[in-house]
Scaffold this motif. Structure first.
Motif, mmCIF file in Angstrom:
data_model
loop_
_atom_site.group_PDB
_atom_site.id
_atom_site.type_symbol
_atom_site.label_atom_id
_atom_site.label_comp_id
_atom_site.label_asym_id
_atom_site.label_seq_id
_atom_site.Cartn_x
_atom_site.Cartn_y
_atom_site.Cartn_z
ATOM 1 N N SER A 1 24.738 38.387 30.872
ATOM 2 C CA SER A 1 25.344 37.206 30.260
ATOM 3 C C SER A 1 26.790 37.540 29.894
ATOM 4 O O SER A 1 27.049 38.490 29.163
ATOM 5 N N LEU A 2 27.720 36.778 30.453
ATOM 6 C CA LEU A 2 29.148 36.996 30.168
ATOM 7 C C LEU A 2 29.606 35.984 29.140
ATOM 8 O O LEU A 2 29.440 34.781 29.343
ATOM 9 N N HIS A 3 30.188 36.475 28.046
ATOM 10 C CA HIS A 3 30.608 35.568 26.975
ATOM 11 C C HIS A 3 32.110 35.362 26.997
ATOM 12 O O HIS A 3 32.869 36.288 26.751
ATOM 13 N N PHE A 4 32.502 34.143 27.326
ATOM 14 C CA PHE A 4 33.934 33.827 27.425
ATOM 15 C C PHE A 4 34.419 33.149 26.156
ATOM 16 O O PHE A 4 33.682 32.412 25.512
ATOM 17 N N ALA A 5 35.684 33.398 25.818
ATOM 18 C CA ALA A 5 36.283 32.780 24.633
ATOM 19 C C ALA A 5 37.547 32.026 25.044
ATOM 20 O O ALA A 5 38.034 32.176 26.167
ATOM 21 N N GLY A 6 38.085 31.248 24.117
ATOM 22 C CA GLY A 6 39.244 30.385 24.384
ATOM 23 C C GLY A 6 40.382 31.027 25.176
ATOM 24 O O GLY A 6 40.880 30.431 26.137
ATOM 25 N N PRO A 7 40.829 32.238 24.803
ATOM 26 C CA PRO A 7 41.988 32.829 25.499
ATOM 27 C C PRO A 7 41.789 33.037 27.002
ATOM 28 O O PRO A 7 42.730 33.383 27.700
ATOM 29 N N ILE A 8 40.570 32.825 27.513
ATOM 30 C CA ILE A 8 40.348 32.969 28.954
ATOM 31 C C ILE A 8 41.140 31.907 29.705
ATOM 32 O O ILE A 8 41.467 32.062 30.876
ATOM 33 N N ARG A 9 41.492 30.809 29.000
ATOM 34 C CA ARG A 9 42.238 29.718 29.630
ATOM 35 C C ARG A 9 43.519 30.222 30.295
ATOM 36 O O ARG A 9 43.833 29.863 31.418
ATOM 37 N N ALA A 10 44.220 31.126 29.587
ATOM 38 C CA ALA A 10 45.503 31.613 30.094
ATOM 39 C C ALA A 10 45.364 32.346 31.421
ATOM 40 O O ALA A 10 46.314 32.424 32.200
ATOM 41 N N ALA A 11 44.187 32.894 31.686
ATOM 42 C CA ALA A 11 44.009 33.686 32.910
ATOM 43 C C ALA A 11 44.078 32.803 34.152
ATOM 44 O O ALA A 11 44.345 33.285 35.245
ATOM 45 N N GLY A 12 43.832 31.499 33.991
ATOM 46 C CA GLY A 12 43.858 30.605 35.145
ATOM 47 C C GLY A 12 42.511 30.573 35.853
ATOM 48 O O GLY A 12 41.690 31.491 35.711
ATOM 49 N N GLY A 13 42.283 29.497 36.602
ATOM 50 C CA GLY A 13 40.985 29.258 37.228
ATOM 51 C C GLY A 13 40.516 30.362 38.158
ATOM 52 O O GLY A 13 39.355 30.764 38.132
ATOM 53 N N THR A 14 41.435 30.880 38.978
ATOM 54 C CA THR A 14 41.035 31.883 39.959
ATOM 55 C C THR A 14 40.496 33.127 39.275
ATOM 56 O O THR A 14 39.425 33.632 39.630
ATOM 57 N N ALA A 15 41.233 33.618 38.274
ATOM 58 C CA ALA A 15 40.791 34.836 37.581
ATOM 59 C C ALA A 15 39.485 34.580 36.833
ATOM 60 O O ALA A 15 38.605 35.443 36.780
ATOM 61 N N GLN A 16 39.332 33.368 36.270
ATOM 62 C CA GLN A 16 38.091 33.039 35.566
ATOM 63 C C GLN A 16 36.898 33.127 36.512
ATOM 64 O O GLN A 16 35.885 33.757 36.206
ATOM 65 N N ALA A 17 37.059 32.495 37.662
ATOM 66 C CA ALA A 17 35.954 32.469 38.613
ATOM 67 C C ALA A 17 35.693 33.858 39.178
ATOM 68 O O ALA A 17 34.537 34.280 39.340
ATOM 69 N N LEU A 18 36.770 34.598 39.456
ATOM 70 C CA LEU A 18 36.584 35.941 40.014
ATOM 71 C C LEU A 18 35.919 36.868 38.992
ATOM 72 O O LEU A 18 35.182 37.773 39.361
ATOM 73 N N ALA A 19 36.163 36.624 37.697
ATOM 74 C CA ALA A 19 35.522 37.430 36.661
ATOM 75 C C ALA A 19 34.003 37.284 36.776
ATOM 76 O O ALA A 19 33.259 38.257 36.622
ATOM 77 N N VAL A 20 33.545 36.053 37.055
ATOM 78 C CA VAL A 20 32.106 35.834 37.207
ATOM 79 C C VAL A 20 31.590 36.594 38.432
ATOM 80 O O VAL A 20 30.571 37.275 38.381
ATOM 81 N N LEU A 21 32.344 36.507 39.523
ATOM 82 C CA LEU A 21 31.946 37.209 40.747
ATOM 83 C C LEU A 21 31.909 38.721 40.508
ATOM 84 O O LEU A 21 30.970 39.410 40.914
ATOM 85 N N ILE A 22 32.941 39.219 39.822
ATOM 86 C CA ILE A 22 32.996 40.658 39.548
ATOM 87 C C ILE A 22 31.793 41.075 38.702
ATOM 88 O O ILE A 22 31.127 42.067 38.985
#
Ligand SMILES: [Zn+2]
Length: 1001
Positions: free
Chosen positions: A154-175
Motif C-alpha cells: 500500500s503506497l500512501h501519497f500526500a498533497g505534495p505529490i502534486r508538484a511531481a506531475g502526473g507522469t512521476a505520480q503514475a510511474l511511482a505506482v509502477l515502480i
C-alpha cells in the motif's frame, strides 16, 4: 554532421575550452560563496550552524543528498551517473529504484524499509531531485493484508505529490509494483467496498483535478492496479457511504489518491504503457485501454480524419479586461508556423513585433498567452521573420504590415485586424505536451527546404537561370558540393538565403515546374478559407477583370463600399446594400448556411474573396485593385494571361458542378444518419432510466444501479445505417471538404503543386501580464520579527517599541552561557558586570519529534532592550521605518535576529516569508543575444567568458550574435537598483553583523 559538431571540429579545442573554463569559473565562485556563508553561519547567530542548501554537482548527487536521511549512508550517486550516460531519466529511475530496494533487502532491512527507500530514489530521479515530492509526497509505505490474509503493498501519497506531475505520480505506482514483485509480495486484491470508496471520494472531492475519471474507469483501475493507491486524509469532507472501509484509515477524502489515479494513471497512461510494454510488466494490461482512449485529435472513429478539431479548453475562466485574440481554430487568429527564434524555447512563442503593437500593446515581451494547442500557455517574444498582421484600413486598403515603420504610418487608420499574423512555436512544444503535430503551412521555410534538397549541381544552374541572380548575390559554395566539406554551414546559409528570397509569379511558377515545389507566399492564397459556394459567381467576375501595371483591376468591384458598419461594430446586423456587382449564390452545400456570409454582405464578393484569401488590395474609385497574389488567384480558378488579357484556360465550372452535386448528396445522407442516431440515443436513454429506476426501487446501491442501467442500455441493438459503405464514403468526403475546401478545385484546375498556406489557426487569449518587481509579502515588511498587534496597522517597530514589553508566541530557548530563558537566538540578559550576555540560545526539545503544528508559547519580549542591543551591535543610526510581522508562521517559531531587519530597512529592501530577498522577472527562454541589446560592453563580456560569436568569430562588436552560457541569464533593467541595494545589504550584514569581510566591495 550538425552545425555544432562542425564548429567543434573547426574551432574545436577553443570551444570546448570555453565551456570548461565557464564550468570551472562557476564552481570556484560557488565554492567561495559557500565558504563565506559557512563562516557566517558558524558565528551562531542564525537558526542553524550550517548552510541548509546542499551543494550538488548533478542529478545523481542531488538525489543522494536529498534522500540523505533515508539512505543510511548507502552511496548511489555513481550508479545513477553511470546509468544516465546510456539511459533516459525514466528508465534510470525504474532501474535504480529496484536496485536500491534489492540492496537494502540484502543488507537485512525489512521489506517496508526496502520498498520505501527504492521508491523515493525512483521518484527523486524522476523529479530531478529538485522537489520535496520524494520526501513529503509519499507519507509512508505499508504492507497490508488482502481478505485471504496475503500481504500486499500500500503506497500512501500526500498533497505534495502534486508538484511531481502526473507522469512521476503514475510511474511511482509502477515502480512500487515492480519492487514488490522483486521482493516476493503478492498483488492487491481489493474488495468491492474498497473500490466503491474511491468512487465516492472522486464524487465528493471539490478540489481542482485535471481529470475526473467516470465510475467505470475508477472501477477498472482500482481493481486492476496490483498495488493499493492509498493516502492521508487531506480534505474536511467525509465519505458517508464507505467512510469505514478495510485498509483505509479515515473517513475523510484522500486528495493524494485522487491525484495519482486521475492525473497520474488516467492521463499519463500512454507514458506508462511505453514502460510496461518495454519491460513486459505483467498485470498492467489495463493501462493500454486508457492509453488508447487518451488519443487526442485522432478520435476513435472507423477511419482516420484529417480535420483538426478546435480545442476550447484555453477559453475557460476568461477574466474581464484580458482580451481573446482568436477563437478556437478560427481564421483571423494566429497562423501556426513551426520554428524557434533565438528569443524562444519551451513555453514560449514568437510574434512579429507589429502583431504585438496591433493588439493595443496587450501583448508585450513576456506576456503570458493561453494557447489552443499544443496546450497551456506561452510567454510572448518578438520575431521579425514571422508574418505581421493583415490590416483592413478605413480607405479600404488591405495589407500585411511586417515592420514598425509601416505600422507607425498606417496603424491609426486600422478598421479591423483581419488576421493576427504568425505565431512561431517550436515542434518541441508539441513533444513536451505529448500532443501530435498538426499540419504545417507551406511557408517560406518549407519551400526553402524543398528547393534546397533539389539543388544538385545541375539544379543550381537551372535555379540561377530562372531567377537571373548573379553569382555574387548567392551564398558561397554550392549546397550539394560545398567547399571543404562544410555541408551543414553551407546549407544553413542557403536556407537563410532562400527563405528570404521573394520571387515574382513567373519565377515561382518556373521553380515549381522544375523542382516540384509548391507555391510559396505571396503566391499561396488561403484557399481553404474561400467558401466553395462563392466560386461560381467569382469566375464570372474574374472573366471580366483585366491586368494593368502589374495589378488586377475588377471594375466596379467595390461600388458602394462603406466601412461604417465596421466602425459601429454592427457587422452581424448589417442591413445595407451589398457593394460591388450583384451576385447569385447557390444553396449551401454541406452546412445550413454558407460560411463568411457577413463578410460577403458587407464587402461584396470581389473584396470579400480577396480578404478571405489574404490578397493585398486597395480601391480606385469603384474599382478593386488586387496587388499581390492575383496571379495565383487566376491560376487556381482556371485563368491565365494572354497579352495582358484574362483568358479562361480550364473551365472550373465542370469540376465545381460535379463537386457540388456530390456534396449535396453527402449532406442528405449525413442528415439521415443524424436523425437515425438521435432516435437510437433517445431510445437507449429511455431504457437506461427505466432500468435504473427499477434497480433503485429494488434497493440496489449507486454503483450497481448505474451498472444495471448501462447493461440494459447496451442491450439495445444498433442495426447500423442502411448503406454503411456509402455512409463511410460520405464521412470521408465531408472530412476532405472541411479540410481542403476550395483547394480541392484549385488542385483540379491547376497543374502546379499546391499546399495549404494556413491549415491551422491557433486560438489565443491573454493569460496574465508579466512584470519585473520585488516579491513582497502583504503588507511588505523588512523583518521576520514578531511584534503582535503592538506595531499598529503599519507593523512599525518604533510604535511597538513604545510598549516596552511585547507578548508574542515564540519558541522557548535557553542561553548556553548563562542559562537564562529566552525566545531569541541570542541572549540579551544582563551579566553581573552589567553587559549583554550575547550567548547562543538553544531549544531543549527536538522540533522533529514534535507533533505540534507550532512550537511557540506566549512569552514576554523586552522589545526596547532588544532594539538597543541590535543597534549597539550594528553601530548604525536606526532607520526611521522598520516594519515587522505580526506573528511567526513557521513550525519552529524562533524570530530571526532583529539586526537583519534593521539592515534591510536601511537599504529599503523587503523580506519574503522564507527570509530571502526576491525579485521576480519575466521568465522567457533565450539562447542567443547581441551585446548591444543587453547593454553590456565587449570588455565585460570577454571577462565573463564570451570570446567568440555564434559563427566562431572573435567577439568584437555589439552586433554579433552570441550564444548565452547555460547558467547565465539576462536581468531586467528594472532590477538594477534593487540588486545593487541587495549587494550593499549583504556587505553590511557581513561586516556589521557577522564581523566578516565584505563580499562585493
Ligand atoms: Zn545568556
Amino acid at each position: 554532421m550538425s552545425g555544432r559538431d562542425e564548429l567543434l571540429a573547426r574551432d574545436g579545442e577553443r570551444f570546448a575550452k570555453e565551456i570548461e573554463n565557464y564550468q570551472i569559473w562557476l564552481d570556484e565562485h560557488a565554492e567561495e560563496c559557500y565558504q563565506l556563508a559557512q563562516r557566517a553561519r558558524q558565528q551562531g547567530l542564525d537558526h542553524t550552524l550550517e548552510v541548509e542548501i546542499p551543494r550538488a554537482s548533478d542529478l545523481a548527487s542531488r538525489t543522494e543528498k536529498l534522500l540523505i536521511n533515508h539512505l543510511d549512508g548507502v552511496e548511489i550517486a555513481d550508479d545513477i551517473r553511470t546509468m544516465l550516460e546510456t539511459h533516459d531519466r525514466e528508465i534510470t529511475a525504474i532501474t535504480m529504484a529496484q536496485k536500491v530496494a534489492r540492496h537494502f533487502r540484502e543488507e537485512g532491512h525489512d521489506t517496508v524499509k526496502s520498498i520505501d527507500v527504492g521508491l523515493r530514489v525512483g521518484l527523486a530521479i524522476l523529479t530531478e531531485a529538485v522537489l520535496v515530492a520524494p520526501l513529503e509526497g509519499i507519507s509512508e509505505v505499508r504492507l497490508l493484508h488482502n481478505i485471504d490474509g496475503s500481504p500486499f503493498l500500500s503506497l500512501h501519497f500526500a498533497g505534495p505529490i502534486r508538484a511531481a506531475g502526473g507522469t512521476a505520480q503514475a510511474l511511482a505506482v509502477l515502480i512500487g509494483d515492480m519492487i514488490r514483485r522483486d521482493l516476493g509480495i503478492g498483488p492487491y486484491l481489493p474488495t468491492t467496498p474498497e473500490v466503491e470508496r474511491v468512487k465516492e471520494e472522486f464524487g465528493l472531492y471539490r478540489g481542482n483535478l485535471q481529470y475526473r475519471p467516470p465510475p467505470d474507469e475508477i472501477d477498472t483501475i482500482v481493481r486492476a492496479c496490483p498495488v493499493m493507491i492509498n493516502g492521508e486524509s487531506t480534505e474536511s469532507i467525509e465519505c458517508s457511504g464507505f467512510g469505514e472501509c478495510r485498509n483505509v484509515d479515515e473517513a475523510r477524502i484522500r486528495g493524494g489518491v485522487l491525484l495519482v489515479i486521475g492525473e497520474g494513471l488516467c492521463l499519463k497512461a500512454p507514458k506508462i504503457q511505453k514502460h510496461t510494454e518495454r519491460l513486459r510488466v505483467p498485470g498492467w494490461e489495463f493501462i493500454s485501454a486508457f492509453a488508447a482512449k487518451g488519443g487526442d485529435d485522432a478520435g476513435n472513429g472507423v477511419q482516420a480524419r484529417r480535420q483538426i478539431k478546435p480545442v476550447r479548453k484555453f477559453m475557460n475562466d476568461i477574466i474581464a479586461g484580458r482580451p481573446v485574440f482568436g477563437e478556437p481554430s478560427n481564421p483571423g487568429g494566429f497562423r501556426l508556423r513551426y520554428g524557434r527564434p533565438r528569443t524562444s524555447g519551451l513555453a514560449a512563442g514568437s510574434l512579429n513585433p507589429v502583431s504585438m503593437r496591433a493588439m493595443d500593446d496587450f501583448l508585450t515581451v513576456g506576456t503570458q498567452m493561453k494557447i489552443e494547442r499544443p496546450g497551456k500557455a506561452c510567454a510572448v517574444t518578438p520575431c521579425d521573420e514571422a508574418d505581421g498582421p493583415w490590416l483592413l484600413l478605413e480607405d479600404g486598403r488591405f495589407l500585411r504590415v511586417d515592420d514598425e515603420a509601416t505600422w507607425e504610418r498606417v496603424g491609426s487608420e486600422t478598421l479591423t485586424i483581419w488576421d493576427n499574423g504568425e505565431l512561431v512555436l517550436g515542434f518541441g512544444e508539441f513533444l513536451e505536451n505529448n500532443k501530435r503535430l498538426v499540419p504545417s503551412a507551406y511557408s517560406n521555410d518549407w519551400w526553402a527546404s524543398d528547393l534546397l534538397d533539389a539543388l544538385d549541381d545541375k539544379g543550381l544552374l537551372d535555379f540561377i537561370d530562372i531567377t537571373g541572380l548573379a553569382q555574387d548575390e548567392l551564398p558561397d559554395g554550392a549546397p550539394a558540393s560545398p567547399p571543404g566539406g562544410s555541408v551543414e554551414t553551407t546549407r544553413k546559409k542557403w536556407h537563410q538565403f532562400l527563405r528570404a528570397l521573394r520571387l515574382n509569379w513567373p519565377q515561382a511558377k518556373a521553380i515549381s515546374h522544375r523542382f516540384a515545389t509548391s507555391m510559396p507566399p505571396p503566391h499561396n492564397p488561403w484557399w481553404a478559407d474561400l467558401p466553395l459556394e462563392w466560386i461560381e459567381p467569382m469566375l464570372a467576375i474574374l472573366q471580366k477583370s483585366h491586368v494593368e501595371n502589374g495589378v488586377l483591376r475588377i471594375v466596379g468591384g467595390v461600388k458602394g463600399w462603406d466601412p461604417s458598419p465596421l466602425l459601429q461594430f454592427q457587422f452581424e446586423e448589417f442591413q445595407g446594400e451589398t457593394p460591388g456587382p450583384e451576385v447569385h449564390l447557390c444553396e449551401p452545400l454541406l452546412d445550413d448556411k454558407i460560411a463568411e456570409m457577413e463578410t460577403l454582405r458587407v464587402h461584396g464578393l470581389p473584396k470579400a474573396s480577396a480578404l478571405v484569401l489574404g490578397l493585398a488590395h486597395h480601391h480606385d474609385g469603384d474599382d478593386l485593385l488586387i496587388t499581390s497574389g492575383w496571379e495565383a488567384l487566376l491560376e487556381g480558378l482556371g485563368f491565365g494571361l494572354q497579352k495582358g488579357k484574362v483568358e479562361q484556360i480550364v473551365d472550373a465550372r465542370i469540376h465545381l458542378q460535379a463537386r457540388s452535386e456530390k456534396l449535396l448528396q453527402v449532406a442528405a445522407l449525413l442528415k439521415i444518419e443524424e436523425v437515425r442516431r438521435g432516435a437510437l440515443d433517445a431510445k437507449k436513454a429511455q431504457i437506461r432510466i427505466a432500468a435504473e429506476t427499477d434497480a433503485r426501487q429494488k434497493g440496489y446501491n449507486i454503483g450497481d444501479t448505474e451498472r444495471m442501467g448501462k447493461e440494459a442500455m447496451d442491450e439495445v441493438l444498433d442495426p447500423g445505417p442502411d448503406n454503411p459503405l456509402l455512409l463511410d464514403e460520405s464521412f470521408s468526403l465531408e472530412d476532405e471538404h472541411r479540410v481542403d475546401g476550395a483547394m480541392w478545385l484549385v488542385r483540379k484546375t491547376s497543374e502546379l503543386r499546391w499546399e495549404h498556406s494556413a491549415p491551422v489557426r491557433i486560438g489565443t487569449r491573454m493569460a496574465r501580464p508579466e512584470k519585473a518587481a520585488p516579491r513582497e509579502m502583504r503588507p511588505a515588511v523588512h523583518s521576520l520579527f514578531p511584534i503582535g498587534m503592538a506595531g499598529g496597522p503599519q507593523r512599525r517597530l518604533a510604535v511597538a517599541a513604545d510598549k516596552g514589553i511585547l507578548r508574542v508566541q515564540v519558541r522557548k530557548r535557553f542561553c548556553v552561557r548563562c542559562d537564562a530563558g529566552s525566545g531569541l537566538l541570542t541572549c540579551i540578559a544582563q551579566t553581573s558586570a552589567g553587559e549583554v550576555c550575547g550567548g547562543r540560545c538553544e531549544p531543549r526539545t527536538e522540533a522533529e519529534n514534535s507533533t505540534a503544528r507550532r512550537m511557540g508559547v506566549m512569552q514576554s519580549l523586552p522589545i526596547q532592550n532588544i532594539i538597543d542591543a541590535a543597534r549597539n551591535n550594528l553601530d548604525i543610526r536606526m532607520p526611521q521605518i522598520v516594519k515587522c510581522v505580526k506573528g511567526l508562521m513557521s513550525k519552529g517559531q524562533t524570530p530571526e535576529a532583529l539586526e537583519k531587519g534593521i539592515l534591510r530597512a536601511a537599504h529599503r529592501l523587503p523580506v519574503f516569508r522564507d527570509g530571502t530577498i526576491r525579485f521576480d522577472m519575466s521568465d522567457v527562454p533565450i539562447t542567443h543575444f547581441r551585446p548591444r541589446e543587453i547593454n553590456v560592453s565587449i570588455e565585460r563580456l570577454r571577462q565573463l567568458g564570451y570570446t567568440i560569436d555564434v559563427d566562431g568569430q572573435e567577439l568584437r562588436d555589439g552586433e554579433q550574435v552570441v550564444e548565452l552560457y547555460p547558467q547565465d541569464f539576462i536581468v531586467s533593467k528594472r532590477a538594477e537598483d534593487f540588486l545593487l541595494r541587495t549587494t550593499q545589504f549583504v556587505d553590511d550584514l557581513l561586516v556589521r553583523f557577522y564581523g566578516l569581510e565584505p563580499f562585493y566591495n
